[in-house]
Design a protein around this motif. Structure first.
Motif, PDB file in Angstrom:
ATOM      1  N   ARG A 134     -51.699  38.431  48.314  1.00  0.00           N
ATOM      2  CA  ARG A 134     -50.249  38.651  48.312  1.00  0.00           C
ATOM      3  C   ARG A 134     -49.519  37.368  48.727  1.00  0.00           C
ATOM      4  N   TRP A 135     -48.369  37.216  48.145  1.00  0.00           N
ATOM      5  CA  TRP A 135     -47.502  36.055  48.398  1.00  0.00           C
ATOM      6  C   TRP A 135     -46.984  36.124  49.840  1.00  0.00           C
ATOM      7  N   LYS A 136     -47.170  35.029  50.580  1.00  0.00           N
ATOM      8  CA  LYS A 136     -46.604  34.953  51.929  1.00  0.00           C
ATOM      9  C   LYS A 136     -45.528  33.888  52.020  1.00  0.00           C
ATOM     10  N   ASP A 188     -41.924  37.821  48.862  1.00  0.00           N
ATOM     11  CA  ASP A 188     -42.673  37.903  50.116  1.00  0.00           C
ATOM     12  C   ASP A 188     -43.439  39.227  50.231  1.00  0.00           C
ATOM     13  N   GLY A 189     -44.742  39.129  50.453  1.00  0.00           N
ATOM     14  CA  GLY A 189     -45.566  40.321  50.663  1.00  0.00           C
ATOM     15  C   GLY A 189     -46.004  41.034  49.407  1.00  0.00           C
ATOM     16  N   LEU A 190     -45.653  40.517  48.228  1.00  0.00           N
ATOM     17  CA  LEU A 190     -45.972  41.220  46.985  1.00  0.00           C
ATOM     18  C   LEU A 190     -47.291  40.714  46.381  1.00  0.00           C
ATOM     19  N   SER A 191     -47.979  41.640  45.682  1.00  0.00           N
ATOM     20  CA  SER A 191     -49.193  41.281  44.958  1.00  0.00           C
ATOM     21  C   SER A 191     -48.824  40.718  43.588  1.00  0.00           C
ATOM     22  N   ILE A 192     -49.820  40.249  42.866  1.00  0.00           N
ATOM     23  CA  ILE A 192     -49.585  39.681  41.531  1.00  0.00           C
ATOM     24  C   ILE A 192     -48.935  40.714  40.621  1.00  0.00           C
ATOM     25  N   GLN A 194     -47.199  43.354  41.422  1.00  0.00           N
ATOM     26  CA  GLN A 194     -45.844  43.674  41.864  1.00  0.00           C
ATOM     27  C   GLN A 194     -44.866  42.554  41.503  1.00  0.00           C
ATOM     28  N   ILE A 195     -45.313  41.329  41.589  1.00  0.00           N
ATOM     29  CA  ILE A 195     -44.451  40.196  41.208  1.00  0.00           C
ATOM     30  C   ILE A 195     -44.137  40.262  39.718  1.00  0.00           C
ATOM     31  N   ASN A 196     -45.164  40.500  38.912  1.00  0.00           N
ATOM     32  CA  ASN A 196     -44.959  40.577  37.459  1.00  0.00           C
ATOM     33  C   ASN A 196     -44.032  41.725  37.064  1.00  0.00           C
ATOM     34  N   ALA A 197     -44.067  42.805  37.855  1.00  0.00           N
ATOM     35  CA  ALA A 197     -43.246  43.979  37.520  1.00  0.00           C
ATOM     36  C   ALA A 197     -41.812  43.868  38.052  1.00  0.00           C
ATOM     37  N   ARG A 198     -41.578  42.923  38.926  1.00  0.00           N
ATOM     38  CA  ARG A 198     -40.256  42.814  39.564  1.00  0.00           C
ATOM     39  C   ARG A 198     -39.255  42.164  38.608  1.00  0.00           C
ATOM     40  N   ALA A 213     -47.165  29.530  40.726  1.00  0.00           N
ATOM     41  CA  ALA A 213     -47.560  30.124  42.005  1.00  0.00           C
ATOM     42  C   ALA A 213     -48.402  31.386  41.791  1.00  0.00           C
ATOM     43  N   VAL A 214     -48.001  32.212  40.825  1.00  0.00           N
ATOM     44  CA  VAL A 214     -48.774  33.420  40.505  1.00  0.00           C
ATOM     45  C   VAL A 214     -50.158  33.048  39.981  1.00  0.00           C
ATOM     46  N   ASP A 215     -50.224  31.997  39.175  1.00  0.00           N
ATOM     47  CA  ASP A 215     -51.534  31.526  38.692  1.00  0.00           C
ATOM     48  C   ASP A 215     -52.434  31.116  39.858  1.00  0.00           C
TER      49      ASP A 215
END
Length: 338
Positions: A134-136, A188-192, A194-198, A213-215
């Motif tokens: 998860r992104w911090k 912040d705090g999201l998984s890959i 969740q980030i893609n779906a946001r 960053a996701v890569d």
């Protein structure tokens, strides 16, 4: 074609006998072992049907039967979900886990050792791990010209990943700081996933940097390997079909190149479920000569772990499924107490 109850009985006898000794099972043996009295001709007819439908393999018409992957699958499906280890086994497991205490590595090592002894094959246990990074925090540092350095820290970890990035247009450090602040706020705090779906409105620079960053998160997910324990190789190589040749080499490669743990993690079932991959059902060709029985266990805060066994397809399936399920439940209970 669905098997009749009599065909299921014949198949069960063939599997049980073949597991005991790696020799084709003759129809005479099946006739003697059948729970109801049948003629030899009737048994031979049922064996012929099993061979025709692909549940067993026979080198020639008069030869005994050897279970195929399809036959083993039908056998496993007939075992049901209510298998339980004996009271004695449960007591042994409780005693050993009590000695291990609440130390995560000690319980992982204990689980692998116990499972290897109970099933008499190779066992593996991982310590808990986070399945999806998860992104911090993201930092972007201007180096020179169009070149910047991306640094991302993952939640729940001291690890960071960094990558030089060549931008399409010049950007100042102040602009880079604003971009990183915005992305940190949004992700912040999201998984890959969740980030893609946001659904977030981003500039082209922000999209490019977020994509890189996701890569980096994906790379961490693909390459991170949790601490793990392997026991029972001596049991594994006691099977004649695995003691030498190409299959022995496959086992060595799996362990030497640390391929087994990532394969189990990628295919781990939901907690409470035991997955049985038989021969050709395995997603990786290197596992095609083997059966892998594994399960996931959960912890309240440290993620999840995997525990399982690997052996030849000629395998004590009931013992493997029963003990893997029970050890996974004990690991979950132990983690809840720590």
């Amino acid at each position: 074609m669905a098997l009749t109850s009599r065909q299921q009985q014949v198949l069960q006898i063939i599997v049980d006998e073949y597991v005991l000794t790696p020799l084709p099972v003759a129809s005479d043996v099946v006739t003697i072992k059948m729970p109801t009295r049948l003629s030899s001709a009737t048994v031979r007819n049922e064996i012929a049907v099993l061979a025709e439908e692909g549940y067993i393999i026979r080198p020639h018409t008069s030869a005994g039967g050897v279970p195929s992957d399809k036959g083993y699958r039908a056998y496993v499906e007939s075992l049901g979900e209510d298998l339980e280890p004996s009271f004695q086994v449960k007591q042994i497991v409780r005693e050993h886990f009590s000695e291990a205490g609440l130390d995560v590595e000690a319980t992982g090592r204990t689980a692998a050792r116990l499972l290897a002894e109970l099933v008499h094959t190779m066992a593996i246990s991982t310590i808990p791990f986070t399945r999806m990074p998860r992104w911090k925090h993201l930092e972007i540092v201007h180096i020179q010209g169009l070149l910047v350095l991306l640094i991302i820290v993952m939640q729940g970890s001291t690890k960071l990943r960094q990558l030089p990035l060549l931008l399409k247009e010049p950007v100042t450090q102040d602009q880079l700081t604003r971009i990183s602040n915005k992305l940190n706020f949004e992700f912040d705090g999201l998984s890959i996933n969740q980030i893609n779906a946001r659904d977030v409105e981003l500039s082209q620079h922000e999209r490019d940097i977020a994509g890189v960053a996701v890569d980096l998160l994906k790379r961490e997910d693909e390459t991170s390997l949790p601490n793990h324990f392997i026991d029972g190789l001596r049991h594994m190589f006691s099977y004649p079909e695995l003691s030498q040749g190409a299959r022995a080499q496959s086992v060595a490669e799996l362990l030497e190149y640390q391929q087994l743990v990532p394969l189990l993690i990628a295919d781990a079932p939901e907690t409470g479920t035991v997955r049985v991959n038989i021969g050709s059902e395995n997603k990786n060709d290197i596992l095609s000569p083997f059966t892998v029985v594994f399960a996931r266990y959960d912890t309240p805060s440290a993620g999840s772990g995997v525990i399982g066994v690997m052996g030849p397809t000629r395998f004590k399936y009931a013992s493997a499924i029963t003990n893997v399920r029970y050890l996974a439940s004990v690991m979950t209970a132990s983690a809840e107490q720590s």
